[in-house]
Design a protein around this motif. Structure first.
Motif: not given
Lengths: 193, 193
Positions: B60-64, A158-163, A70-74
């Motif tokens: 993932n974002a960064g390959g972290r 998820h609250p960081l994901v836009p509708a 989800i971090r990556s998608l955001v």
């Protein structure tokens, strides 16, 4: 030849005919992202028709909507402008064949600095922001289609994901190479703005 | 044509010439795994010479070396028998261009159910095991080679990671397609058993 040498040799050949790819821009040209499994049999570029520069590809064990996915998608949306996302699990997935109990059994003999108690596996390490000191969730699942629905739901809510981002739920059939829709997942993932 | 239709059409063509790939086994044939970035310009199968069935690919974002990437690597080794791992970041990475402050600024206007306080961004949601209720680490970095060293170190020192797995540290140069070794990372990643 060692794996390392094979990889470096293959890379040399790739770089030798790199051509125009040096000019590709950072944001994905086709403005979408795929979350899928790390499974060796899956090549998302091939099964979804991607060229270099087209789309973000996020992969982990199971193609699960983990915090990190989800971090990556955001980031994919917010910094790099993707507008549509795919969640693509697959048949014959290791995360379906195994469960948390099997993982525990397999790890029992190889752990250093870790313990098991009534809440599951823990390890003891380097403080917050690390897996250390927390329960480890292996993200195994029982039912393939249900796992896709669950993950699309988790992302959608998820609250960081836009509708306004549609999320499509599919699985990849490792016996045919085909993407199969999970209609319930796609319904849950529909954009609402 | 919509992205969804394009993907499904490309998939149809792929499945039509699927051939022997139906017989591929679950464990990676070449027994290694790559952790790399989701960046659209990177095609790990192409830059490292992988065919379907060869190797696990985690992105993932960064390959972290996030908790989730380490979960995937442990599964890769313990359930599916990989014996060598690569950590491959890349030049011109979004995670290097942005930082946590920029992320906060970009998210400020689009958050629902989230707050910021002196410890960073939080969101409030669905309890343990979810990103909700915890500080979100975006895993940005300042120095490319140092980020590879940091991640190889984090994996090497993790209690679930066996000492007999070598971890190679590289970055991918988006202007040339070449893999460039980060010798300090590979030194840290050396197998010790």
């Amino acid at each position: 030849m060692s794996v390392l040498l094979e990889v470096l040799k293959a890379n040399e050949a790739y770089a030798a005919s790199f051509g125009d790819k040096a000019k590709l821009a950072l944001p994905p040209a086709r403005r979408f992202a795929i979350l899928t499994c790390m499974d060796a049999r899956l090549d998302p570029a091939k099964y979804a028709g991607l060229s270099e520069g087209d789309a973000h590809v996020i992969r982990n064990a199971g193609g699960r909507a983990s915090d990190d996915a989800i971090r990556s998608l955001v980031i994919s949306y917010k910094l790099l402008g993707t507008k549509e996302w795919f969640v693509i699990h697959h048949s014959d997935c290791g995360m379906q064949l195994f469960d948390d109990e099997i993982m525990s059994g397999l790890l029992e003999k190889s752990l250093e600095g870790a313990t098991i108690d009534e809440t599951g596996w823990h390890d003891h390490g380097h403080g917050p922001g690390s897996v250390h000191g927390r329960y480890i969730k292996w993200h195994t699942f029982k039912d393939l289609a249900a796992s896709v629905v669950e993950d699309v739901k988790r992302i959608r809510s998820h609250p960081l994901v836009p509708a306004n981002i549609p999320i499509y739920g599919y699985y990849y059939d490792v016996k045919s190479g085909r993407l199969v829709e999970v209609p319930e997942a796609t319904a849950v993932g529909r954009a609402t703005a």
